[in-house]
Design a protein around this motif. Structure first.
Motif, PDB file in Angstrom:
ATOM      1  N   VAL A 211       0.845  -1.200   0.000  1.00  0.00           N
ATOM      2  CA  VAL A 211       0.000   0.000   0.000  1.00  0.00           C
ATOM      3  C   VAL A 211       0.878   1.247   0.000  1.00  0.00           C
ATOM      4  O   VAL A 211       0.623   2.214  -0.735  1.00  0.00           O
ATOM      5  CB  VAL A 211      -0.954  -0.013   1.210  1.00  0.00           C
ATOM      6  CG1 VAL A 211      -1.553   1.376   1.451  1.00  0.00           C
ATOM      7  CG2 VAL A 211      -2.080  -1.019   0.990  1.00  0.00           C
ATOM      8  N   ALA A 325      -5.033   2.748   2.287  1.00  0.00           N
ATOM      9  CA  ALA A 325      -5.200   3.334   0.956  1.00  0.00           C
ATOM     10  C   ALA A 325      -6.632   3.801   0.768  1.00  0.00           C
ATOM     11  O   ALA A 325      -7.570   3.137   1.185  1.00  0.00           O
ATOM     12  CB  ALA A 325      -4.844   2.318  -0.115  1.00  0.00           C
ATOM     13  N   VAL A 330      -5.814   3.272  -5.030  1.00  0.00           N
ATOM     14  CA  VAL A 330      -4.662   2.675  -4.373  1.00  0.00           C
ATOM     15  C   VAL A 330      -3.458   3.610  -4.422  1.00  0.00           C
ATOM     16  O   VAL A 330      -2.452   3.356  -3.762  1.00  0.00           O
ATOM     17  CB  VAL A 330      -4.287   1.329  -5.029  1.00  0.00           C
ATOM     18  CG1 VAL A 330      -5.384   0.312  -4.830  1.00  0.00           C
ATOM     19  CG2 VAL A 330      -3.967   1.513  -6.511  1.00  0.00           C
TER      20      VAL A 330
END
Length: 711
Positions: A211, A325, A330
């Motif tokens: 992430v 996220a 993302v």
């Protein structure tokens, strides 16, 4: 043989020898191979003697395995339409049903039965609904084996890299071609070296690593690359964390994410072998043989010291804290401590998917509940919150039940779902509704991915999902265990950066791809394409936006219906505005997301034959070419359009005419009076791609090859 022929043969042999010597010399000058190139080399077909696979090369490959899941139902008719009657290698295909397994309607049941019957008839491996998510099953069953190359008709095939297997996605047409011929084509991608330094602090896991990487390097640094993870930090990670990181290199934009096989990998396989001593593939003998090979041939299992990488990035794991996220991207992430201070309320929580529902993940979530109960804090799902859980496989579920972890989550009020994809792909129960907010241990949070486009989704580790489910807002396990917000210091800055590519002189010595050197059009290939220019200014226009996931597994949608729904999740007006023959120009990272080929065929159904973008998902480009749609990249063209159409709507009919010379590699734009207002270069379309376009797609190309072989 006559004297003249003897002389000619000798001269030809001498030339071949000189060419081979030159190739070897160039290979030496160009530096060593990356691990990706080495594995690809072992699976390449048709290479000349002494030829070394390098990034950028178009090669034929014979993958160890090819995986299809629910989309097998769409590959079977492609296979039949090619004219194939049997599999070229029945060991290659692996069928695993995992996406729409909650759907027990007659149509889906019949589809699943047809897939099983096909697999049984051809003697290939088949895993029914309920066995688990295909990627997890391939790892558990040893199909994704260290050192092999495995392709899958799913974008998260990257996950196999967590166990040292080069996994990369292909599309449905590729799968049918492999079934029929045992091979397909692949362009070896540039390789990024990602050095993970140090060790993760307590409470930080692989999900936090990927992430953070997606957000810290959010400018397409690894787009269309393969990523090799190296360094002491990579070696310190558990296999489950490696699988999670490799899985989400897809969301980072990469075509593969690979960890080298080491003692951590081998020890993990030792445990797998003990779990089922009689397993046909993962057993004591196979793991012992793997250990011997790694020890005896270390160069085979690692990149060369002088390997040439396109770029080097690094991340200090010791500086990392839990990250979340989102929402809805993302590429946007924040330290958990920062997000917790905002008290983001949630309606649903999810612990499922191929990235984060292994036994380690379930145990970490259960430990949060246990610790909260032991501390006298809330150990049940918060009022107004629904928490959905699904194991990655039936084996994971059995292990979690045996460990007591599954029951802890059930006692906390979590709703169990069968091992499969479910809400992650927007199928089954538990989807997000209008205005709702979800926290999920899945890998994608695009708008509309897990339900309503009017909902918002955040991605986190399983432990953070569990904590948030208990408290009703996004928070840390420490807060959930304490029962109230804990005082936290501002998170330290994450240490990361990039370095100049290694072996730069060798990189410059490498030859360009042969496809790039093409200077003529084969018979039947249009040298140029002209049409109205339609501009889509958005970056990261993903396949969900082009072709919504809810239609993906409806195999009976017609081309006219496709035309009506193309771009529905991006701009419902697109289908009305676009005309056949238009040249569509889009922003960066076009076609990112899943490997569904309908994203390409829907554009073809709308009459689009050429898409130009600042950059594109390599999987989408492959999908497009395989179906007869050209996708070329031109950052300069997109930059000019943005300068001149700065307030463009989602779909802008610019009033310009585009004339693209596909062979020479250039494009010119003309205004309504015919005046040229802009021109720039385009990638040249080489012979390999031309042949597929002329044939009308890879399916027809394979059919013609099969016919030629039968003569």
């Amino acid at each position: 043989m006559s004297f003249r022929l003897l002389v000619a043969a000798a001269a030809a042999a001498r030339r071949r020898g000189e060419q081979q010597t030159a190739r070897r010399a160039l290979s030496h000058a160009a530096g060593g191979q990356t691990l990706v190139e080495k594995i690809a080399q072992r699976h390449a077909v048709g290479l000349a003697a002494g030829e070394v696979v390098r990034s950028g090369d178009f090669i034929g490959i014979r993958p160890h395995r090819v995986m299809t899941h629910d989309n097998t139902g769409a590959v079977i008719p492609k296979f039949a339409s090619i004219g194939a009657r049997r599999l070229a290698d029945a060991r290659q295909p692996v069928f695993a049903l995992d996406h729409d397994i909650q759907n027990t309607g007659a149509k889906n049941t019949a589809k699943y039965a047809g897939i099983e019957a096909f697999a049984r008839a051809h003697g290939s491996a088949f895993y029914p609904a309920g066995r688990g998510i295909a990627h997890q099953v391939l790892v558990e069953e040893g199909h994704a084996w260290p050192g092999s190359m495995v392709v899958g008709s799913d974008s998260h095939s990257n996950m196999y890299g967590g166990v040292g297997c080069l996994g990369t996605p292909v599309v449905r047409t590729d799968a049918a071609a492999i079934w029929a011929t045992a091979q397909t084509w692949w362009q070896a991608p540039p390789v990024a070296r990602v050095e993970l330094r140090g060790a993760l602090p307590p409470g930080v896991v692989g999900k936090d690593v990927i992430v953070a990487l997606c957000a810290l390097f959010a400018n397409d640094e690894v787009l269309n690359h393969a990523v090799e993870f190296v360094g002491d930090g990579a070696r310190s990670l558990a296999v489950e964390d490696r699988l999670a990181i490799a899985n989400m290199t897809t969301e980072w934009g990469a075509l593969a994410g690979l960890f080298a096989v080491d003692d951590v990998t081998l020890t993990w396989y030792d445990a797998r072998a003990r779990r089922d001593a009689a397993h046909a593939v993962v057993n004591a003998d196979s793991v012992a043989a793997l250990r011997r090979d790694v020890a005896a041939h270390p160069r085979r299992w690692a990149a060369d010291a002088d390997a040439v990488y396109a770029k080097t990035l690094w991340l200090d794991l010791a500086s990392l804290t839990p990250h979340v996220a989102g929402p809805d991207s993302v590429k946007v992430a924040a330290p958990l401590a920062e997000l917790e201070s905002r008290r983001v309320r949630i309606n649903k929580a999810y612990l499922l998917s191929c990235v984060n529902s292994r036994q380690k993940d379930i145990r970490e979530a259960a430990d949060v509940v246990r610790a909260a109960a032991a501390a006298g804090a809330r150990a049940a799902v918060a009022p107004g919150v629904a928490w959905y859980i699904a194991a990655a496989s039936s084996q994971v579920l059995a292990d979690a039940v045996a460990a007591g972890d599954w029951q802890v989550l059930l006692d906390a009020g979590a709703t169990p779902l069968p091992p499969g994809c479910g809400p992650c792909i927007g199928l089954g129960v538990g989807l997000l509704e209008d205005g709702e907010v979800g926290i999920s241990a899945t890998n994608r949070n695009y708008k509309g991915r897990m339900g309503s486009k009017a909902a918002h989704t955040y991605l986190s580790s399983p432990a953070v999902v569990a904590a948030s489910a208990l408290q009703g807002y996004i928070c840390s396990p420490e807060t959930a265990i304490a029962g109230s917000p804990t005082l936290q210091s501002p998170p330290p800055a994450v240490r990361y950066g990039s370095e100049a590519p290694s072996n730069q002189s060798a990189a410059s010595a490498r030859p360009a791809s042969a496809a790039a050197a093409a200077a003529s059009a084969i018979a039947g290939f249009p040298r140029s394409l002209s049409g109205r220019l339609v501009f889509l200014p958005a970056d990261n226009l993903n396949t969900d936006g082009i072709y919504p996931g809810k239609y993906t597994y409806q195999d009976d949608i017609t081309r006219e219906q496709m035309r009506a729904i193309v771009m529905e999740n991006y701009d419902p007006e697109f289908a009305r505005l676009v005309h056949p023959g238009d040249v569509v120009v889009a922003g960066a990272n076009f076609g990112t997301g899943s490997s569904r080929e309908q994203a390409a065929t829907a554009l073809l159904a709308a009459g689009v034959r050429l898409v130009i973008c600042a950059s594109a998902s390599e999987t989408f480009k492959r999908n497009a070419v395989n179906n007869g749609l050209l996708v070329l990249e031109s950052p300069a063209l997109v930059a000019w359009l943005r300068d001149n159409f700065s307030h463009a709507p989602l779909t802008a009919v610019t009033g310009l005419m585009a004339d693209a010379d596909l062979v020479a590699g250039n494009i010119a734009l003309a205004d309504a009076e015919g005046n040229t207002v802009f021109q720039t270069e385009l990638p040249r379309v080489g012979k390999a791609a031309q042949e597929i376009i002329v044939a009308g797609g890879l399916e027809n190309w394979v059919r013609s090859r099969m016919a030629a072989a039968a003569e």
